[in-house]
Design an enzyme around this catalytic site. Structure first.
Site, PDB file in Angstrom:
ATOM      1  N   GLU A   1       0.817  -1.228   0.000  1.00 55.20           N
ATOM      2  CA  GLU A   1       0.000   0.000   0.000  1.00 55.20           C
ATOM      3  C   GLU A   1       0.849   1.275   0.000  1.00 55.20           C
ATOM      4  O   GLU A   1       0.462   2.285  -0.564  1.00 55.20           O
ATOM      5  CB  GLU A   1      -0.910   0.028   1.230  1.00 55.20           C
ATOM      6  CG  GLU A   1      -2.179  -0.783   1.090  1.00 55.20           C
ATOM      7  CD  GLU A   1      -3.153  -0.215   0.062  1.00 55.20           C
ATOM      8  OE1 GLU A   1      -3.261   1.014  -0.060  1.00 55.20           O
ATOM      9  OE2 GLU A   1      -3.786  -1.023  -0.642  1.00 55.20           O
ATOM     10  N   GLY A   2       2.011   1.210   0.669  1.00 58.30           N
ATOM     11  CA  GLY A   2       2.884   2.392   0.712  1.00 58.30           C
ATOM     12  C   GLY A   2       3.307   2.793  -0.697  1.00 58.30           C
ATOM     13  O   GLY A   2       3.278   3.976  -1.055  1.00 58.30           O
ATOM     14  N   HIS A   3       3.667   1.777  -1.505  1.00 54.76           N
ATOM     15  CA  HIS A   3       4.060   2.090  -2.887  1.00 54.76           C
ATOM     16  C   HIS A   3       2.868   2.613  -3.692  1.00 54.76           C
ATOM     17  O   HIS A   3       3.027   3.474  -4.555  1.00 54.76           O
ATOM     18  CB  HIS A   3       4.608   0.836  -3.583  1.00 54.76           C
ATOM     19  CG  HIS A   3       5.874   0.312  -2.981  1.00 54.76           C
ATOM     20  ND1 HIS A   3       5.907  -0.786  -2.162  1.00 54.76           N
ATOM     21  CD2 HIS A   3       7.150   0.753  -3.068  1.00 54.76           C
ATOM     22  CE1 HIS A   3       7.148  -1.013  -1.773  1.00 54.76           C
ATOM     23  NE2 HIS A   3       7.929  -0.088  -2.313  1.00 54.76           N
TER      24      HIS A   3
ATOM     25  N   ASP B   1      11.159   6.864   4.558  1.00 57.01           N
ATOM     26  CA  ASP B   1      12.614   6.899   4.389  1.00 57.01           C
ATOM     27  C   ASP B   1      13.049   8.362   4.395  1.00 57.01           C
ATOM     28  O   ASP B   1      13.495   8.911   3.379  1.00 57.01           O
ATOM     29  CB  ASP B   1      13.005   6.206   3.085  1.00 57.01           C
ATOM     30  CG  ASP B   1      12.615   4.740   3.100  1.00 57.01           C
ATOM     31  OD1 ASP B   1      12.987   4.038   4.051  1.00 57.01           O
ATOM     32  OD2 ASP B   1      11.907   4.303   2.181  1.00 57.01           O
TER      33      ASP B   1
HETATM   34  O1  PAF Z   1      13.425   3.279  -1.414  1.00 52.57           O
HETATM   35  C1  PAF Z   1      13.758   2.332  -2.165  1.00 52.57           C
HETATM   36  O2  PAF Z   1      12.994   1.388  -2.407  1.00 52.57           O
HETATM   37  C2  PAF Z   1      15.151   2.342  -2.780  1.00 52.57           C
HETATM   38  O3  PAF Z   1      16.089   2.872  -1.922  1.00 52.57           O
HETATM   39  C3  PAF Z   1      15.196   3.043  -4.143  1.00 52.57           C
HETATM   40  C4  PAF Z   1      14.872   4.517  -4.023  1.00 52.57           C
HETATM   41  C5  PAF Z   1      14.211   2.381  -5.104  1.00 52.57           C
HETATM   42  C6  PAF Z   1      16.596   2.934  -4.745  1.00 52.57           C
HETATM   43  O4  PAF Z   1      16.964   1.618  -4.945  1.00 52.57           O
END
Ligand code: PAF
Length: 282
Positions: free
Chosen positions: A35-37, A150
């Site tokens: 869901e985060g993505h 992140d």
């Molecule tokens: O946040 C992530 O999933 C990774 O660090 C990213 C930005 C896709 C780079 O590999």
């Protein structure tokens, strides 16, 4: 939805999209979408008319003892999700397409990466910057979306975009949480049921810091200690770091907080290492 696997294909597709005056929104991922993505993809869709998602587990951001080989690879499920979300194009290159065998040029971020996860995972953010720069150069998006979970990565990518003059707008997407507060992460699936119950301790610790801060506590050490004491009550929790840092520079704070600060933590709950953060704004 097209799935491209080579740099040449991706560059050509991006070139064609730009010629059609399409506004390209880019969501870099390592797959294992949750869901985060989806919230990142939805934000990209709101601000762009073509959304490109990369699915690439980047070896250079894993340390020698970290879980690169074990990182979950769930391509079929990821593609189904992207199709459902109206993603236009997937970039899913093999490692050799991103890194030629004799690749010898990398990026290094030398300030913001000194604390928090950067201190705990040496070289991690250099790997992130290098792969994101390669993806930006290949896709040439108008905007790219990163998650606030992140927080350090988000700040480092903004710095990279500024310092290397990428004409790319960086959008931040808020952290998505389970109903009990646990931040969504690909690593949550490695929690056993008792560990899953304990994993809420990260969010509870940050909520405690927010409450103490709202009640007037401004001493970063005291705020950190209160979070530490709470987390130590979870039997499977092992603290990597609990840190209150300047929200902009990410430098650890020792004096009373007078400017926006970031409370960030990384905690192993059994095997998985989970991270979370909140901002403390005076
Ligand atoms: O946040 C992530 O999933 C990774 O660090 C990213 C930005 C896709 C780079 O590999």
């Amino acid at each position: 939805m097209h799935i491209l696997t080579t740099q040449a294909q991706m560059q050509q597709a991006a070139h064609d999209l730009r010629r059609q005056s399409r506004r390209i929104g880019f969501v870099p991922t390592m797959g294992n979408l949750h869901e985060g993505h989806l919230s990142l993809i939805r934000l990209a869709r709101q601000h762009a008319d073509t959304v490109i998602v990369s699915i690439f587990v980047n070896p250079t951001q894993f340390g020698p003892t970290e879980d690169y080989a074990a990182y979950p690879r769930t391509l079929d499920a990821d593609l189904a999700i992207c199709r459902r979300e109206g993603v236009h194009l997937i970039y899913h290159p093999p490692v050799t397409e991103i890194y030629p065998p004799d690749a010898s040029v990398t990026l290094a971020e030398t300030s913001l990466a000194q604390t928090l996860c950067g201190a705990a995972r040496p070289g991690h953010f250099n790997g992130v910057c290098t792969v994101v720069a390669i993806l930006f150069n290949t896709i040439r998006p108008h905007l790219a979306v990163f998650g606030q979970k992140d927080a350090q990565q988000l700040r480092i990518i903004r710095r990279m975009v500024r310092d290397l003059a990428y004409p790319i707008q960086i959008l931040a997407s808020p952290t998505i949480r389970e109903p009990d507060g646990l931040a969504l992460s690909s690593r949550n699936r490695h929690l056993t049921p008792p560990q899953r119950a304990q994993a809420t301790v990260l969010h509870r610790a940050l909520t405690l810091a927010q409450a103490n801060f709202a009640a007037g506590q401004r001493d970063p050490r005291q705020l950190e200690n209160d979070m530490r004491q709470l987390i130590q009550q979870a039997p499977d929790a092992r603290i990597d770091y609990i840190s209150i840092v300047d929200d902009q520079t990410l430098a650890p704070l020792t004096a009373p907080i007078t400017r926006p600060a970031l409370a960030a933590l990384a905690v192993w709950i059994g095997q998985p290492r989970l991270i979370d953060n909140t901002t403390l704004t005076p």
